[in-house]
Design an enzyme around this catalytic site. Structure first.
Site, mmCIF file in Angstrom:
data_model
loop_
_atom_site.group_PDB
_atom_site.id
_atom_site.type_symbol
_atom_site.label_atom_id
_atom_site.label_comp_id
_atom_site.label_asym_id
_atom_site.label_seq_id
_atom_site.Cartn_x
_atom_site.Cartn_y
_atom_site.Cartn_z
ATOM 1 N N ASN A 34 -0.330 18.594 -20.728
ATOM 2 C CA ASN A 34 -0.663 17.574 -21.731
ATOM 3 C C ASN A 34 -0.727 18.152 -23.143
ATOM 4 O OD1 ASN A 34 -0.978 15.665 -19.661
ATOM 5 N ND2 ASN A 34 -3.042 16.423 -19.267
ATOM 6 N N HIS B 109 8.025 8.295 -27.154
ATOM 7 C CA HIS B 109 6.966 9.153 -26.612
ATOM 8 C C HIS B 109 7.179 10.607 -27.057
ATOM 9 C CE1 HIS B 109 4.118 10.951 -23.844
ATOM 10 N NE2 HIS B 109 5.082 11.720 -23.361
ATOM 11 N N ARG C 257 -2.923 21.828 -14.245
ATOM 12 C CA ARG C 257 -1.888 20.830 -14.542
ATOM 13 C C ARG C 257 -2.117 20.192 -15.905
ATOM 14 N NH1 ARG C 257 0.907 15.912 -10.922
ATOM 15 N NH2 ARG C 257 2.233 15.271 -12.649
ATOM 16 N N HIS D 228 -0.723 10.499 -27.702
ATOM 17 C CA HIS D 228 -1.051 9.196 -27.108
ATOM 18 C C HIS D 228 -1.772 8.295 -28.105
ATOM 19 C CE1 HIS D 228 -0.803 10.662 -22.640
ATOM 20 N NE2 HIS D 228 0.378 10.374 -23.153
ATOM 21 N N GLU E 67 9.698 17.492 -25.030
ATOM 22 C CA GLU E 67 8.999 17.872 -23.789
ATOM 23 C C GLU E 67 9.524 19.219 -23.260
ATOM 24 O OE1 GLU E 67 6.317 16.228 -22.743
ATOM 25 O OE2 GLU E 67 6.661 14.056 -22.668
ATOM 26 N N ARG F 251 0.815 -1.232 0.000
ATOM 27 C CA ARG F 251 0.000 0.000 0.000
ATOM 28 C C ARG F 251 0.845 1.277 0.000
ATOM 29 N NH1 ARG F 251 -3.417 -2.779 3.647
ATOM 30 N NH2 ARG F 251 -5.109 -3.709 2.448
ATOM 31 N N LYS G 74 3.239 11.523 -11.163
ATOM 32 C CA LYS G 74 2.382 10.663 -11.986
ATOM 33 C C LYS G 74 3.167 9.389 -12.267
ATOM 34 C CE LYS G 74 -0.612 13.721 -14.640
ATOM 35 N NZ LYS G 74 -1.013 14.075 -16.022
ATOM 36 N N GLU H 281 -4.339 17.324 -10.873
ATOM 37 C CA GLU H 281 -4.845 17.696 -12.190
ATOM 38 C C GLU H 281 -6.346 17.984 -12.196
ATOM 39 O OE1 GLU H 281 -2.738 15.957 -15.632
ATOM 40 O OE2 GLU H 281 -4.726 15.585 -16.441
ATOM 41 N N HIS I 34 -0.413 15.958 -26.168
ATOM 42 C CA HIS I 34 -0.438 14.573 -25.707
ATOM 43 C C HIS I 34 -1.691 13.802 -26.088
ATOM 44 C CE1 HIS I 34 3.174 15.581 -23.575
ATOM 45 N NE2 HIS I 34 3.249 14.380 -23.031
ATOM 46 N N LYS J 108 7.440 22.851 -14.076
ATOM 47 C CA LYS J 108 6.635 21.690 -13.696
ATOM 48 C C LYS J 108 6.349 21.709 -12.195
ATOM 49 C CE LYS J 108 5.379 17.098 -14.544
ATOM 50 N NZ LYS J 108 5.596 15.821 -15.224
HETATM 51 P P1 NAD Z 1 12.891 5.289 -21.884
HETATM 52 O O1 NAD Z 1 12.808 5.136 -20.437
HETATM 53 O O2 NAD Z 1 12.428 4.149 -22.734
HETATM 54 O O3 NAD Z 1 14.401 5.658 -22.271
HETATM 55 C C1 NAD Z 1 14.751 5.801 -23.622
HETATM 56 C C2 NAD Z 1 15.899 4.856 -24.007
HETATM 57 O O4 NAD Z 1 17.127 5.360 -23.482
HETATM 58 C C3 NAD Z 1 15.768 3.442 -23.472
HETATM 59 O O5 NAD Z 1 16.223 2.555 -24.445
HETATM 60 C C4 NAD Z 1 16.728 3.438 -22.289
HETATM 61 O O6 NAD Z 1 17.207 2.147 -22.011
HETATM 62 C C5 NAD Z 1 17.815 4.339 -22.759
HETATM 63 N N1 NAD Z 1 18.591 5.065 -21.743
HETATM 64 C C6 NAD Z 1 18.096 5.683 -20.643
HETATM 65 N N2 NAD Z 1 19.054 6.410 -20.053
HETATM 66 C C7 NAD Z 1 20.184 6.229 -20.768
HETATM 67 C C8 NAD Z 1 21.501 6.745 -20.658
HETATM 68 N N3 NAD Z 1 21.832 7.635 -19.727
HETATM 69 N N4 NAD Z 1 22.410 6.338 -21.568
HETATM 70 C C9 NAD Z 1 22.058 5.471 -22.556
HETATM 71 N N5 NAD Z 1 20.814 4.983 -22.730
HETATM 72 C C10 NAD Z 1 19.893 5.361 -21.835
HETATM 73 O O7 NAD Z 1 12.049 6.538 -22.429
HETATM 74 P P2 NAD Z 1 11.937 8.058 -21.958
HETATM 75 O O8 NAD Z 1 11.880 8.828 -23.206
HETATM 76 O O9 NAD Z 1 12.924 8.417 -20.929
HETATM 77 O O10 NAD Z 1 10.504 8.082 -21.247
HETATM 78 C C11 NAD Z 1 9.318 7.848 -21.969
HETATM 79 C C12 NAD Z 1 8.216 7.440 -21.013
HETATM 80 O O11 NAD Z 1 7.985 8.494 -20.062
HETATM 81 C C13 NAD Z 1 6.892 7.205 -21.702
HETATM 82 O O12 NAD Z 1 6.351 5.983 -21.267
HETATM 83 C C14 NAD Z 1 6.029 8.357 -21.252
HETATM 84 O O13 NAD Z 1 4.663 8.016 -21.202
HETATM 85 C C15 NAD Z 1 6.583 8.636 -19.883
HETATM 86 N N6 NAD Z 1 6.313 9.990 -19.361
HETATM 87 C C16 NAD Z 1 5.811 10.106 -18.105
HETATM 88 C C17 NAD Z 1 5.568 11.336 -17.553
HETATM 89 C C18 NAD Z 1 5.068 11.460 -16.146
HETATM 90 O O14 NAD Z 1 4.676 12.556 -15.724
HETATM 91 N N7 NAD Z 1 5.085 10.400 -15.376
HETATM 92 C C19 NAD Z 1 5.841 12.493 -18.295
HETATM 93 C C20 NAD Z 1 6.366 12.362 -19.575
HETATM 94 C C21 NAD Z 1 6.598 11.107 -20.098
HETATM 95 ZN ZN ZN Z 2 4.914 13.514 -22.211
#
Ligand code: NAD
Ligand code: ZN
Length: 366
Positions: free
Chosen positions: A246, A267, A242, A253, A186, A122, A144, A238, A249, A228
């Site tokens: 998006n 993404h 907030r 999405h 972003e 939990r 999030k 949100e 997005h 942010k």
């Molecule tokens: P990811 O985590 O898949 O990383 C991208 C790639 O880079 C992966 O292959 C990873 O293994 C590699 N990698 C990571 N760090 C590295 C480093 N320092 N050196 C070499 N390789 C590295 O993708 P992302 O773009 O970081 O994140 C995308 C995700 O984030 C999506 O699922 C999206 O929905 C989510 N997101 C969430 C929020 C939120 O508020 N929670 C906001 C924006 C995006």
């Molecule tokens: Zn995003």
């Protein structure tokens, strides 16, 4: 040096630290913030060979005991099956309520680990150590957490704030160019929602940032996190403003889900295309001057980001009607009407439920 921001949420406030070499100092930075000197590190197969050992060494030097788990890299890891594997592993090693989960990786690892922390026993504490530009400027801050359902992005999740965010800008040096660029989308989004001077700064300095300029990177991470943190502090769950975060997005999405979570589409690439669609739609509706939409498209193009689905090689896109229908699966649908973020100008955006199905289909048709 280390720059520090705080996300102000009363007793749940937490620091966002930005600087070079934070992973090597993680043990010292975290030891007094954790309820117990016990942690569990979750990372992926690309990050582990580069950044896991320095982190484990530094935690050990700080007296923090930390086993770890390495997951497959990529968006398809954000799913129920992997969540189950993570939770069962954590339970099998007798994780306690005072054990802190540490997410070492990009947004995929951060979102999944944060959600595991939200539901395990939990709720256990967690820390974000974001290693992608996207995670440092966006996903690691704000609480999030979640995973994808087979039909839609982030449809299973929880709000669960981290205890701290350590953004080690040094890690961006090993990030593949495609992922660096995706994260930059972003950054552009953050500027567009309410900071026209920052967008102008990106037009002048974005290329240097992408080419490795450390000072420009730190400035962009700090500026994005500051925006942010301010937005989240004012509207954590949100209920209102907030949702401006998006921007792009709802379109993005739909593209991600229709491409498939194992398509390789990033993404941030979907967001870049979604930003252009949001501005073009605003122009079509007579809400925004065409010059603003042109600046957005020109800047994204100039750094090498996609601005139309067809710019991404290797994906067989469904028709605009199917993409438009997918919008119904977004979380932002209320009373059957999707909420979009539209624009009046650069740095001037607002929420709208006024788009018709025809507007949405036209947006996807380009
Ligand atoms: P990811 O985590 O898949 O990383 C991208 C790639 O880079 C992966 O292959 C990873 O293994 C590699 N990698 C990571 N760090 C590295 C480093 N320092 N050196 C070499 N390789 C590295 O993708 P992302 O773009 O970081 O994140 C995308 C995700 O984030 C999506 O699922 C999206 O929905 C989510 N997101 C969430 C929020 C939120 O508020 N929670 C906001 C924006 C995006
Ligand atoms: Zn995003």
């Amino acid at each position: 040096g280390i720059d520090r921001l705080d996300l102000d949420l009363g007793p749940r406030s937490y620091p966002i630290l930005v600087g070079d070499g934070l992973i090597e100092r993680a043990g010292a930075l975290l030891r007094d913030r954790l309820p117990a000197r016990r942690a569990f590190v979750i990372t992926d197969e690309n990050v582990a060979p580069i950044h896991l050992n320095p982190l484990l060494k530094s935690l050990q030097a700080g007296g923090i005991e930390a086993p770890h788990l390495i997951l497959k890299a990529g968006e398809s890891t954000k799913c129920l099956a992997v969540l189950e594997e993570v939770l069962e592993t954590l339970i099998a090693v007798r994780t306690e309520r005072s054990t802190t989960l540490i997410a070492l990786g990009g947004g995929v690892i951060g979102d999944l680990t944060g959600f595991a922390a939200a539901v395990l026993l939990r709720g256990v504490p967690f820390v974000q150590i974001p290693t992608t530009l996207l995670a440092q400027v966006d996903s690691s801050v704000g609480g999030k957490t979640g995973i994808n359902s087979r039909t839609g992005k982030n449809l299973i999740g929880a709000f669960h704030q981290p205890r701290a965010v350590l953004a080690d800008t040094h890690t961006l040096d090993t990030l593949p160019r495609r992922d660096l660029l995706a994260g930059y989308a972003e950054v552009v989004k953050t500027a567009l929602i309410g900071d026209a001077p920052f967008f102008a700064w990106l037009e002048a300095n974005g290329q240097a940032l992408l080419d490795g300029d450390g000072a420009a990177r730190r400035h962009a991470v700090l500026t994005s996190c500051a925006t942010k943190a301010r937005v989240v502090a004012a509207d954590e769950r949100e209920a209102g403003q907030r949702a401006l975060l998006n921007l792009g997005h709802t379109f993005g999405h739909a593209l991600e889900a229709e491409a498939g979570f194992d398509s390789g589409l990033r993404h941030g690439e979907a967001v870049a295309i979604g930003l252009v669609m949001a501005y073009d739609t605003s122009v079509r509706r007579g809400l925004c001057p065409p010059q603003a939409a042109e600046r957005v498209r020109a800047h994204l193009k100039s750094v090498g980001l996609p601005t139309r689905p067809g710019d991404i090689p290797g994906i067989d896109w469904p028709g605009a009607d199917d993409l438009a229908r997918h919008v119904a699966f977004d979380k932002k649908v209320k009373d059957g009407r999707p909420t979009f973020v539209l624009a009046r100008d650069i740095g001037d955006t607002f929420l709208s439920q006024d788009l018709t199905p025809a507007d949405i289909e036209t947006a996807f048709a380009g």
